[in-house]
Design a protein around this motif. Sequence first.
Motif, PDB file in Angstrom:
ATOM      1  N   GLY A  13       2.351  -1.352   4.648  1.00  0.00           N
ATOM      2  CA  GLY A  13       3.370  -2.023   5.467  1.00  0.00           C
ATOM      3  C   GLY A  13       4.358  -2.837   4.657  1.00  0.00           C
ATOM      4  O   GLY A  13       5.060  -3.693   5.207  1.00  0.00           O
ATOM      5  N   THR A  16       8.108  -2.340   5.900  1.00  0.00           N
ATOM      6  CA  THR A  16       8.313  -2.960   7.220  1.00  0.00           C
ATOM      7  C   THR A  16       8.362  -4.476   7.091  1.00  0.00           C
ATOM      8  O   THR A  16       9.260  -5.134   7.631  1.00  0.00           O
ATOM      9  CB  THR A  16       7.138  -2.577   8.155  1.00  0.00           C
ATOM     10  OG1 THR A  16       7.052  -1.156   8.191  1.00  0.00           O
ATOM     11  CG2 THR A  16       7.307  -3.128   9.548  1.00  0.00           C
ATOM     12  N   GLN A  17       7.412  -5.032   6.375  1.00  0.00           N
ATOM     13  CA  GLN A  17       7.346  -6.489   6.258  1.00  0.00           C
ATOM     14  C   GLN A  17       8.489  -7.048   5.410  1.00  0.00           C
ATOM     15  O   GLN A  17       8.973  -8.151   5.664  1.00  0.00           O
ATOM     16  CB  GLN A  17       5.989  -6.925   5.691  1.00  0.00           C
ATOM     17  CG  GLN A  17       4.830  -6.673   6.650  1.00  0.00           C
ATOM     18  CD  GLN A  17       4.966  -7.467   7.952  1.00  0.00           C
ATOM     19  OE1 GLN A  17       5.568  -8.533   7.996  1.00  0.00           O
ATOM     20  NE2 GLN A  17       4.414  -6.928   9.035  1.00  0.00           N
ATOM     21  N   GLU A 120      -7.302   3.728   7.355  1.00  0.00           N
ATOM     22  CA  GLU A 120      -6.120   3.293   8.113  1.00  0.00           C
ATOM     23  C   GLU A 120      -4.841   3.663   7.349  1.00  0.00           C
ATOM     24  O   GLU A 120      -3.852   4.080   7.958  1.00  0.00           O
ATOM     25  CB  GLU A 120      -6.221   1.775   8.349  1.00  0.00           C
ATOM     26  CG  GLU A 120      -4.978   1.118   8.931  1.00  0.00           C
ATOM     27  CD  GLU A 120      -4.732   1.403  10.410  1.00  0.00           C
ATOM     28  OE1 GLU A 120      -5.650   1.953  11.066  1.00  0.00           O
ATOM     29  OE2 GLU A 120      -3.626   1.085  10.898  1.00  0.00           O
ATOM     30  N   ARG A 124      -1.874   5.974   8.872  1.00  0.00           N
ATOM     31  CA  ARG A 124      -0.510   5.418   8.970  1.00  0.00           C
ATOM     32  C   ARG A 124       0.496   6.319   8.250  1.00  0.00           C
ATOM     33  O   ARG A 124       1.595   6.547   8.737  1.00  0.00           O
ATOM     34  CB  ARG A 124      -0.441   4.037   8.326  1.00  0.00           C
ATOM     35  CG  ARG A 124      -1.027   2.939   9.177  1.00  0.00           C
ATOM     36  CD  ARG A 124      -0.666   1.608   8.534  1.00  0.00           C
ATOM     37  NE  ARG A 124      -1.424   0.507   9.095  1.00  0.00           N
ATOM     38  CZ  ARG A 124      -1.324  -0.744   8.680  1.00  0.00           C
ATOM     39  NH1 ARG A 124      -0.513  -1.052   7.690  1.00  0.00           N
ATOM     40  NH2 ARG A 124      -2.020  -1.699   9.233  1.00  0.00           N
ATOM     41  N   GLY A 174      -3.211  -5.532  12.246  1.00  0.00           N
ATOM     42  CA  GLY A 174      -2.753  -6.323  13.397  1.00  0.00           C
ATOM     43  C   GLY A 174      -1.348  -5.885  13.767  1.00  0.00           C
ATOM     44  O   GLY A 174      -0.867  -4.859  13.283  1.00  0.00           O
ATOM     45  N   THR A 175      -0.693  -6.677  14.613  1.00  0.00           N
ATOM     46  CA  THR A 175       0.677  -6.309  14.985  1.00  0.00           C
ATOM     47  C   THR A 175       1.609  -6.698  13.833  1.00  0.00           C
ATOM     48  O   THR A 175       1.259  -7.533  12.983  1.00  0.00           O
ATOM     49  CB  THR A 175       1.141  -7.062  16.252  1.00  0.00           C
ATOM     50  OG1 THR A 175       1.197  -8.461  15.948  1.00  0.00           O
ATOM     51  CG2 THR A 175       0.207  -6.837  17.429  1.00  0.00           C
ATOM     52  N   ILE A 176       2.804  -6.114  13.839  1.00  0.00           N
ATOM     53  CA  ILE A 176       3.797  -6.418  12.799  1.00  0.00           C
ATOM     54  C   ILE A 176       4.049  -7.924  12.764  1.00  0.00           C
ATOM     55  O   ILE A 176       4.088  -8.536  11.699  1.00  0.00           O
ATOM     56  CB  ILE A 176       5.104  -5.633  13.066  1.00  0.00           C
ATOM     57  CG1 ILE A 176       4.853  -4.130  12.861  1.00  0.00           C
ATOM     58  CG2 ILE A 176       6.236  -6.120  12.165  1.00  0.00           C
ATOM     59  CD1 ILE A 176       6.043  -3.231  13.186  1.00  0.00           C
ATOM     60  N   GLU A 177       4.166  -8.536  13.961  1.00  0.00           N
ATOM     61  CA  GLU A 177       4.466  -9.973  14.036  1.00  0.00           C
ATOM     62  C   GLU A 177       3.329 -10.812  13.464  1.00  0.00           C
ATOM     63  O   GLU A 177       3.568 -11.801  12.760  1.00  0.00           O
ATOM     64  CB  GLU A 177       4.742 -10.396  15.491  1.00  0.00           C
ATOM     65  CG  GLU A 177       5.993  -9.800  16.107  1.00  0.00           C
ATOM     66  CD  GLU A 177       5.841  -8.331  16.529  1.00  0.00           C
ATOM     67  OE1 GLU A 177       4.689  -7.833  16.644  1.00  0.00           O
ATOM     68  OE2 GLU A 177       6.880  -7.658  16.728  1.00  0.00           O
ATOM     69  N   GLU A 178       2.099 -10.419  13.798  1.00  0.00           N
ATOM     70  CA  GLU A 178       0.941 -11.183  13.289  1.00  0.00           C
ATOM     71  C   GLU A 178       0.914 -11.155  11.761  1.00  0.00           C
ATOM     72  O   GLU A 178       0.650 -12.165  11.104  1.00  0.00           O
ATOM     73  CB  GLU A 178      -0.374 -10.575  13.800  1.00  0.00           C
ATOM     74  CG  GLU A 178      -0.727 -10.970  15.215  1.00  0.00           C
ATOM     75  CD  GLU A 178      -1.825 -10.082  15.824  1.00  0.00           C
ATOM     76  OE1 GLU A 178      -2.255 -10.394  16.932  1.00  0.00           O
ATOM     77  OE2 GLU A 178      -2.232  -9.068  15.198  1.00  0.00           O
ATOM     78  N   THR A 180       3.473 -10.579   9.721  1.00  0.00           N
ATOM     79  CA  THR A 180       4.598 -11.373   9.182  1.00  0.00           C
ATOM     80  C   THR A 180       4.211 -12.848   9.132  1.00  0.00           C
ATOM     81  O   THR A 180       4.447 -13.528   8.134  1.00  0.00           O
ATOM     82  CB  THR A 180       5.863 -11.219  10.061  1.00  0.00           C
ATOM     83  OG1 THR A 180       6.126  -9.852  10.274  1.00  0.00           O
ATOM     84  CG2 THR A 180       7.075 -11.871   9.421  1.00  0.00           C
TER      85      THR A 180
END
Length: 189
Positions: A13, A16-17, A120, A124, A174-178, A180
């Motif tokens: 990720g 994305t992050q 995972e 992904r 977790g979620t992208i927001e979590e 971040t």
Amino acid sequence: MRNIVLFGPPGAGKGTQSEFLVNHYGLVHLSTGDVFRFNIKNGTQLGKLAQSYMDQGKLVPDEVTISMLKAEVEKSPEAKGFIFDGFPRTTAQAEALDAFLSERDDSIEAMVALEVPEDELKSRLLARAETSGRADDADPDVIQNRINVYNAETAPVADFYRVAGKFKAVNGLGTIEEITERLVEAIDA
Ligand code: AMP
């Protein structure tokens, strides 16, 4: 300057992050994989050389990658700092980055590492292949090779920053927001 290394295996990720972190901190995103892909798309010499390695999930040689990275840093003289994404991937690259930054009276503030289990990562990357158009995401053998190269050559880079007291591990599930939020907390700590 605020220079952060965003670390982790393929599919963790980082890309994305990075998008969130560059906005949050006002830094320049420098992804060596993106620069190589840009060069491939534009048919440059560097792109032709890089492609042969990328297609097999191998690392582009250090010498080529390091000089490309230095040139990219020099393209942003006004930067408040960088998020390095996908670099350094070998201990030699980490040493070269340190030497290059110290010549500029600068340094890496922290390495934040996204931790994600191997199963995972594989799912992904295969899911990403549907939209990324990346040949190296679509082939399970190439994915395995990238993970093996990560374990053998890239994972040890964490020790380089651990010894310097700059290494911070972050749960990459977790979620992208979590995720971040965890990264920002680790960087600001
Ligand atoms: P990425 O976009 O970070 O997943 O990188 C895609 C591919 O580009 C990798 O599998 C390598 O072949 C190449 N690459 C990207 N960054 C580096 C690096 N720092 N050193 C060597 N090869 C790299």
